[in-house]
Design a protein around this motif. Structure first.
Motif, mmCIF file in Angstrom:
data_model
loop_
_atom_site.group_PDB
_atom_site.id
_atom_site.type_symbol
_atom_site.label_atom_id
_atom_site.label_comp_id
_atom_site.label_asym_id
_atom_site.label_seq_id
_atom_site.Cartn_x
_atom_site.Cartn_y
_atom_site.Cartn_z
ATOM 1 N N LEU A 101 -25.830 2.375 20.757
ATOM 2 C CA LEU A 101 -26.211 3.087 21.616
ATOM 3 C C LEU A 101 -27.231 4.142 21.531
ATOM 4 O O LEU A 101 -26.974 4.722 19.798
ATOM 5 N N THR A 102 -28.045 4.705 22.200
ATOM 6 C CA THR A 102 -29.198 6.369 21.287
ATOM 7 C C THR A 102 -27.471 7.811 21.915
ATOM 8 O O THR A 102 -28.126 8.583 21.084
ATOM 9 N N GLU A 103 -26.799 7.059 23.216
ATOM 10 C CA GLU A 103 -27.046 8.700 23.283
ATOM 11 C C GLU A 103 -25.276 8.414 24.447
ATOM 12 O O GLU A 103 -25.701 7.715 25.380
ATOM 13 N N MET A 104 -24.553 9.126 24.140
ATOM 14 C CA MET A 104 -23.135 9.192 25.502
ATOM 15 C C MET A 104 -23.239 10.686 26.050
ATOM 16 O O MET A 104 -23.809 11.429 25.466
ATOM 17 N N ARG A 105 -22.849 10.602 27.604
ATOM 18 C CA ARG A 105 -22.788 11.379 28.357
ATOM 19 C C ARG A 105 -21.991 11.902 29.346
ATOM 20 O O ARG A 105 -21.330 11.868 30.422
ATOM 21 N N PRO A 106 -20.923 11.722 28.065
ATOM 22 C CA PRO A 106 -19.263 12.714 28.785
ATOM 23 C C PRO A 106 -19.618 13.937 29.344
ATOM 24 O O PRO A 106 -20.104 14.548 29.335
ATOM 25 N N GLY A 107 -18.758 14.096 29.848
ATOM 26 C CA GLY A 107 -18.344 15.414 31.302
ATOM 27 C C GLY A 107 -17.381 16.768 31.138
ATOM 28 O O GLY A 107 -17.337 17.070 30.119
ATOM 29 N N VAL A 108 -15.875 15.700 31.778
ATOM 30 C CA VAL A 108 -15.198 16.911 32.346
ATOM 31 C C VAL A 108 -14.391 16.555 31.138
ATOM 32 O O VAL A 108 -13.435 17.486 31.168
ATOM 33 N N TYR A 109 -14.202 16.148 29.988
ATOM 34 C CA TYR A 109 -14.051 16.801 28.469
ATOM 35 C C TYR A 109 -14.076 17.561 28.380
ATOM 36 O O TYR A 109 -12.839 18.386 27.003
ATOM 37 N N VAL A 110 -14.639 19.244 28.717
ATOM 38 C CA VAL A 110 -14.502 20.371 28.133
ATOM 39 C C VAL A 110 -13.831 20.688 28.664
ATOM 40 O O VAL A 110 -13.381 21.647 28.169
ATOM 41 N N PHE A 111 -13.486 20.942 30.204
ATOM 42 C CA PHE A 111 -12.327 21.080 30.272
ATOM 43 C C PHE A 111 -10.868 20.372 30.690
ATOM 44 O O PHE A 111 -9.390 20.625 30.801
#
Length: 377
Positions: free
Chosen positions: A230-240
């Motif tokens: 992989l070159t990148e990951m795109r998680p989002g809700v982990y910030v909150f």
């Protein structure tokens, strides 16, 4: 700014600065150690202040779900933007305008028809768009199968358009949101990774470019055992984080940074409910966490310090009313008098936050700042 939670207008969206920073640092360090970039999905936070924390130590690349978000983040200094929703030609003028204003914009699509129509629209606008092929690695929402003939057909259709540039592949393991615990999530993460690797290799074997191999979901980013290929990951809700993520096993209850401040507005002894002013519009009607917890309703009820009050949950909602209940029917009317305040942990932070124009950022139980956010499309 230094405001007590007792004097804040309610409902209000509270964001704990320390928990947020800890969540961002943990994910940033995990992916940095794995040697891949973190391109956080900002559809959850929709906030430049959060984006600065989330991208620290990484390239500064971000993911968005609307072109309004893309404009907002570009104006805040974030130029490397992936618009991770299937692109249509009607949105090409807005995308072209973003690029003219300095955005390094990447788009996604998953069909030959979409590639042809977007290529035509881009040519008419005298624009060039970078495009990822969206894959379905088990989520079933959108994308082509990694082993299908459609993958090469879509990729070749992109390459055939002079106004489009094939930039690689991406996927979202949305089915990880129905896992229970680390083992199940790790299996989905590996399925996600293997699908991407297969698709990337097939493109390269066919003489097609594939510099970007992009995965993304909070559960798989937390529990994947390998990021190789992989070159990148795109998680989002982990910030909150939220109650649903606790149920899945992506975080602990103490990792929930976002809560809704509500005021007790009534006691209904006849029906055995405590009423608050945080209803469907303040909390959302998302019931995702009910998949994991029997008595969670529309959110868990906490005291002003953010500590869960045992057994209390928002059992039902009306537009501006939230009804608190307990499984055994015993309610603490005396300790939650009319006018008192509670904090509610939401089932799904992304949906709950969408109702508010800004965050009340708290530290040590007091509001220290307001952070704006962008809404709309």
């Amino acid at each position: 700014m230094d405001t007590s939670l007792e004097t804040l207008d309610t409902p209000a969206l509270l964001l704990d600065r320390e928990i947020l920073a800890r969540n961002c640092a943990r994910m940033g360090e995990r992916l940095r150690a794995a040697g891949i970039d973190l391109r956080p999905h900002l559809k959850t936070a929709k906030s430049r202040a959060v984006a600065k924390l989330a991208t620290e130590g990484h390239s500064g690349a971000v993911t968005v779900s609307t072109l309004a978000e893309a404009r907002y983040f570009l104006e805040g200094g974030f130029s490397d933007i992936l618009y991770a929703v299937g692109m249509v030609p009607g949105k090409a003028p807005a995308a072209a305008a973003l690029q003219r204003d300095g955005a390094k914009l990447t788009l996604v699509l998953d069909s030959v028809a979409a590639a042809k129509s977007l290529g035509d629209a881009a040519a008419k606008l005298d624009s060039q768009f970078r495009v990822l092929v969206e894959l379905d690695t088990g989520g079933g929402r959108a994308g082509v199968a990694p082993d299908s003939d459609d993958l090469l057909a879509v990729a070749r259709a992109i390459e055939a358009q002079p106004a489009l540039e094939l930039a690689g592949v991406m996927t979202h393991a949305g089915h990880s949101y129905h896992c229970r615990g680390a083992e199940e999530i790790a299996a989905v993460a590996e399925e996600e990774r293997q699908g991407l690797i297969l698709a990337a290799q097939r493109l390269r074997d066919a003489g097609l470019p594939c510099p970007i191999v992009s995965a993304g979901s909070t559960p798989t980013a937390v529990h994947a055992r390998s990021f190789e290929g992989l070159t990148e990951m795109r998680p989002g809700v982990y910030v909150f984080n939220d109650v649903d993520q606790v149920g899945i096993g992506s975080c602990a209850p103490e990792d929930i940074a976002l809560t809704v401040l509500a005021t007790v507005i009534g006691h209904n002894h006849r029906t055995g409910r405590i009423l608050t002013d945080a209803g469907a519009l303040a909390l959302s009607k998302d019931v995702s966490a009910q998949e994991f917890f029997p008595d969670v309703g529309y959110g868990r009820v906490c005291d002003l310090g953010g500590r869960p009050l045992p057994g209390l949950y928002v059992e039902s909602v009306h537009q501006e009313h939230g009804l608190i209940a307990t499984a055994d029917g015993t309610l603490p009317y005396d300790s939650l008098p009319i006018g008192s305040r509670v904090r509610i942990q939401p089932n799904h932070a992304c949906i709950t936050a969408a109702a508010y124009p800004h965050y009340e950022v708290i530290s040590d139980g007091r509001v220290i700042e307001q952070w704006d956010r962008v809404n709309g499309w």
